[in-house]
Motif scaffolding. Sequence first.
Motif, mmCIF file in Angstrom:
data_model
loop_
_atom_site.group_PDB
_atom_site.id
_atom_site.type_symbol
_atom_site.label_atom_id
_atom_site.label_comp_id
_atom_site.label_asym_id
_atom_site.label_seq_id
_atom_site.Cartn_x
_atom_site.Cartn_y
_atom_site.Cartn_z
ATOM 1 N N VAL A 171 8.617 -3.959 -2.329
ATOM 2 C CA VAL A 171 7.517 -2.866 -2.317
ATOM 3 C C VAL A 171 6.668 -3.083 -1.233
ATOM 4 N N GLU A 172 6.289 -1.940 -0.564
ATOM 5 C CA GLU A 172 5.412 -1.938 0.490
ATOM 6 C C GLU A 172 4.357 -0.871 0.117
ATOM 7 N N SER A 173 3.102 -1.205 0.560
ATOM 8 C CA SER A 173 2.306 -0.460 0.386
ATOM 9 C C SER A 173 1.778 0.449 1.867
ATOM 10 N N TYR A 174 1.343 1.758 1.647
ATOM 11 C CA TYR A 174 0.799 2.540 2.671
ATOM 12 C C TYR A 174 -0.461 2.060 3.135
ATOM 13 N N GLU A 175 -0.564 1.375 4.417
ATOM 14 C CA GLU A 175 -1.769 0.806 4.981
ATOM 15 C C GLU A 175 -3.070 1.617 5.075
ATOM 16 N N GLY A 176 -2.561 2.871 5.337
ATOM 17 C CA GLY A 176 -3.516 4.072 5.546
ATOM 18 C C GLY A 176 -4.362 4.158 4.205
ATOM 19 N N THR A 177 -3.461 4.158 3.186
ATOM 20 C CA THR A 177 -4.139 4.433 1.897
ATOM 21 C C THR A 177 -5.163 3.259 1.345
ATOM 22 N N ARG A 205 -15.236 17.279 -12.666
ATOM 23 C CA ARG A 205 -15.536 17.943 -11.653
ATOM 24 C C ARG A 205 -16.196 16.863 -10.395
ATOM 25 N N ARG A 206 -16.546 15.726 -10.913
ATOM 26 C CA ARG A 206 -16.824 14.919 -9.754
ATOM 27 C C ARG A 206 -16.122 13.745 -9.423
ATOM 28 N N ALA A 207 -14.626 14.113 -9.860
ATOM 29 C CA ALA A 207 -13.494 13.186 -9.404
ATOM 30 C C ALA A 207 -12.779 13.868 -8.518
ATOM 31 N N ALA A 208 -12.016 13.203 -7.637
ATOM 32 C CA ALA A 208 -11.036 13.778 -6.733
ATOM 33 C C ALA A 208 -9.578 13.083 -7.307
ATOM 34 N N VAL A 209 -8.468 14.047 -6.991
ATOM 35 C CA VAL A 209 -7.114 13.495 -7.229
ATOM 36 C C VAL A 209 -6.371 13.399 -5.998
ATOM 37 N N PHE A 210 -5.867 12.321 -5.794
ATOM 38 C CA PHE A 210 -4.852 12.193 -4.796
ATOM 39 C C PHE A 210 -3.489 12.043 -5.148
ATOM 40 N N GLU A 211 -2.532 12.925 -4.784
ATOM 41 C CA GLU A 211 -1.007 13.098 -5.303
ATOM 42 C C GLU A 211 -0.185 13.483 -4.117
ATOM 43 N N ILE A 225 -6.804 20.115 0.006
ATOM 44 C CA ILE A 225 -6.356 19.652 1.529
ATOM 45 C C ILE A 225 -5.347 18.940 1.497
ATOM 46 N N VAL A 226 -4.237 18.893 2.420
ATOM 47 C CA VAL A 226 -3.406 18.288 2.642
ATOM 48 C C VAL A 226 -3.305 17.400 3.790
ATOM 49 N N VAL A 227 -2.762 15.941 3.764
ATOM 50 C CA VAL A 227 -2.861 15.160 4.622
ATOM 51 C C VAL A 227 -1.424 14.367 4.867
ATOM 52 N N LYS A 228 -0.874 14.105 5.965
ATOM 53 C CA LYS A 228 0.174 13.104 5.983
ATOM 54 C C LYS A 228 -0.099 11.908 5.603
ATOM 55 N N ASP A 229 -1.187 11.127 5.694
ATOM 56 C CA ASP A 229 -1.726 10.028 5.361
ATOM 57 C C ASP A 229 -3.330 9.959 4.996
ATOM 58 N N LEU A 230 -3.718 9.291 4.070
ATOM 59 C CA LEU A 230 -4.927 9.367 3.887
ATOM 60 C C LEU A 230 -5.870 8.550 5.224
#
Length: 246
Positions: free
Chosen positions: A115-121, A192-198, A234-239
């Motif tokens: 398994v590899e991680s996304y280093e930006g994340t 309302r004080r939480a952000a979701v990353f999906e 918002i949409v990003v390709k990498d965090l």
Amino acid sequence: MTELGLPETIQACLFDLDGVVTRTAVVHAAAWKETFDDFLRGYEGERARPFDAVADYDEYVDGRPRADGVRTFLASRGIELPEGDPGDPPDARTVQGLGNRKNELVLEKIRTDGVESYEGTIRYIEAVRAKGLKTAIVSSSANTRDVLRSIGAEHLFDVRIDGVVAAERKLPGKPNPDTFQAAARDLGVEYRRAAVFEDALAGMDAGRSGGFGYVVGVDRVGQSDALYKHGADIVVKDLAELGDNE
């Protein structure tokens, strides 16, 4: 919180696993394709149309609990199966059996290829925690803890809500918001004080309907428009693109 690319009101970040933290979405897609294509060989016409590892994966199984993914995809082909039992063997022609076959294939692929991680994340999560924000991992996978341990990232999350915890608490999976909401509650933070990353469309639906303060879509496969349509702020390709974390 501008250095993190988040509203000032955000106190916690809730991260999906596959496709956001780890490069395992492609592994899951391949396992689903092998599972469904083998199963569909017994059918004819539209029902026999092979599983599309991009379109069908995104629409019917990505982000959902395993059994829900089986039911949703088969319904798209007009097929119903007996539910079966969680302990069904992987060759059983039941919802649970197909799900177990898929999981068997995923674990085999992970053992073989790792398994590899996304280093930006990973860098982004470290930056989030350095600013004092709380973090949670929210995944439908029952293998979440093992995957996090394999990449040395278990310590980066204060709370884990995964397939195991969801089953114990009887929480419906994405696109329902319940697992993300449970993570926020466990962290002691208002939705309302939480952000979701999906990265999954089902995850976007969960973020949109759950009353969360910010929803970040992670576009790994060129579906930016769909992520916005399903509720991304918002949409990003990498965090790594967020704030000054690059």
